[in-house]
Design a protein around this motif. Structure first.
Motif, short mmCIF file in Angstrom:
data_model
loop_
_atom_site.label_atom_id
_atom_site.label_comp_id
_atom_site.label_asym_id
_atom_site.label_seq_id
_atom_site.Cartn_x
_atom_site.Cartn_y
_atom_site.Cartn_z
N ASP A 1 0.84 -1.22 0.00
CA ASP A 1 0.00 0.00 0.00
C ASP A 1 0.86 1.25 0.00
O ASP A 1 0.88 1.97 1.01
CB ASP A 1 -0.93 -0.03 1.22
CG ASP A 1 -1.89 1.15 1.23
OD1 ASP A 1 -2.42 1.48 0.16
OD2 ASP A 1 -2.11 1.74 2.30
N ASN B 1 -8.48 -6.27 3.13
CA ASN B 1 -8.90 -5.81 4.46
C ASN B 1 -7.96 -6.13 5.64
O ASN B 1 -8.40 -6.34 6.75
CB ASN B 1 -10.33 -6.29 4.80
CG ASN B 1 -10.48 -7.81 4.79
OD1 ASN B 1 -9.56 -8.54 5.13
ND2 ASN B 1 -11.64 -8.27 4.37
N GLN C 1 -5.56 -4.00 6.41
CA GLN C 1 -5.39 -2.67 6.99
C GLN C 1 -6.63 -1.86 6.68
O GLN C 1 -6.90 -1.56 5.52
CB GLN C 1 -4.22 -1.96 6.31
CG GLN C 1 -2.87 -2.20 6.92
CD GLN C 1 -1.85 -1.38 6.15
OE1 GLN C 1 -1.70 -1.52 4.94
NE2 GLN C 1 -1.15 -0.53 6.84
N LYS C 2 -7.35 -1.51 7.69
CA LYS C 2 -8.59 -0.78 7.44
C LYS C 2 -8.30 0.64 6.94
O LYS C 2 -9.07 1.22 6.22
CB LYS C 2 -9.45 -0.74 8.69
CG LYS C 2 -10.04 -2.10 9.00
CD LYS C 2 -11.19 -2.00 9.97
CE LYS C 2 -11.71 -3.36 10.38
NZ LYS C 2 -10.89 -4.01 11.41
N ASN C 3 -7.17 1.17 7.36
CA ASN C 3 -6.86 2.55 6.98
C ASN C 3 -5.90 2.63 5.80
O ASN C 3 -5.04 3.49 5.74
CB ASN C 3 -6.30 3.31 8.18
CG ASN C 3 -5.11 2.59 8.78
OD1 ASN C 3 -4.81 1.46 8.38
ND2 ASN C 3 -4.43 3.23 9.72
N ALA C 4 -6.03 1.69 4.85
CA ALA C 4 -5.16 1.70 3.69
C ALA C 4 -5.43 2.93 2.83
O ALA C 4 -6.55 3.41 2.76
CB ALA C 4 -5.37 0.43 2.87
N LEU C 5 -4.37 3.43 2.20
CA LEU C 5 -4.53 4.59 1.33
C LEU C 5 -5.17 4.17 0.00
O LEU C 5 -6.07 4.82 -0.50
CB LEU C 5 -3.16 5.25 1.08
CG LEU C 5 -3.16 6.48 0.18
CD1 LEU C 5 -3.92 7.64 0.82
CD2 LEU C 5 -1.71 6.91 -0.12
N SER D 1 -7.16 1.30 -2.44
CA SER D 1 -8.06 0.15 -2.35
C SER D 1 -7.29 -1.09 -2.82
O SER D 1 -6.24 -0.97 -3.47
CB SER D 1 -9.28 0.36 -3.24
OG SER D 1 -8.89 0.28 -4.61
N SER E 1 4.77 2.81 4.44
CA SER E 1 4.34 3.87 5.38
C SER E 1 5.23 5.10 5.27
O SER E 1 4.73 6.23 5.23
CB SER E 1 4.39 3.38 6.82
OG SER E 1 3.70 2.20 6.94
#
Ligand SMILES: Nc1ncnc2c1ncn2[C@@H]1O[C@H](COP(=O)(O)OP(=O)(O)OP(=O)(O)O)[C@@H](O)[C@H]1O
Ligand SMILES: [Mg+2]
Length: 161
Positions: free
Chosen positions: A12, A39, A41-45, A47, A130
């Motif tokens: 991501d 899913n 990482q719920k806070n992925a930048l 999709s 990140s």
């Protein structure tokens, strides 16, 4: 028999650190399946589909690499693809504790599946998705960390183009 390995991650987005592991993995395996976790990482930048598309773009022309997604237990996915090896990259000591735990668990519940760790290359030892996102969001130069297609996608996400 073809030697197939699964390289799982969130990607991501994909970085030169990931690409380095894939390139080196191809010297050991006939085929690598890059498996994007759904899913995780719920806070992925990006999709899941965007992450897959970016990997496909960057990997185009490399016939021995396929891109897929998975959800649920990794070892179940690996078995479903009839592969026996999981590739993981190791950077700092900080990766080790977590990776060791997962690998132990996977080898306990999926006995026939082996995890192969590849040491990061010196120039990518500090590189993660990140950190690239952070630098990009602050308008820093990320040319050395991600391919041009990924840079463009990142800039778009942050409204920097
Ligand atoms: N620079 C790198 N060198 C070696 N291995 C890497 C590097 N970056 C990622 N990997 C490995 O790639 C796999 C997938 O990692 P992941 O998708 O979590 O990327 P990441 O860069 O760690 O992203 P994040 O910052 O979101 O955790 C992991 O095994 C990870 O250790
Ligand atoms: Mg990570």
């Amino acid at each position: 028999m073809k030697k197939v390995a699964v390289y799982p991650g969130s990607f991501d987005p994909i970085t030169y650190g990931h690409l380095d592991i894939i390139k080196r993995g191809l010297t050991i395996f006939d085929e690598i399946i890059v498996a994007v976790a759904r899913n995780s990482q719920k806070n992925a930048l990006f999709s899941t589909e965007e992450r897959v598309d970016l990997i496909l773009e960057v990997m185009k022309g490399e016939e021995r690499v396929t891109v897929d997604t998975f959800s649920g237990l990794l070892i179940d996915y690996v078995a479903s693809r009839r592969a026996h090896v999981i590739i993981r990259g190791l950077r700092a000591i900080s990766d080790f504790e977590y990776e060791f735990q997962i690998a132990q668990m996977n080898s306990t519940i999926g006995r026939e599946i082996e995890t192969l760790f590849m040491m990061t290359s010196l120039q990518y030892g500090y590189l993660s998705s990140s950190i690239v996102k952070e630098v990009c969001s602050l308008n820093g130069d990320i040319d050395r960390f991600v391919p041009p297609e990924v840079k463009l996608a990142l800039k778009r996400k942050y409204g920097l183009t």
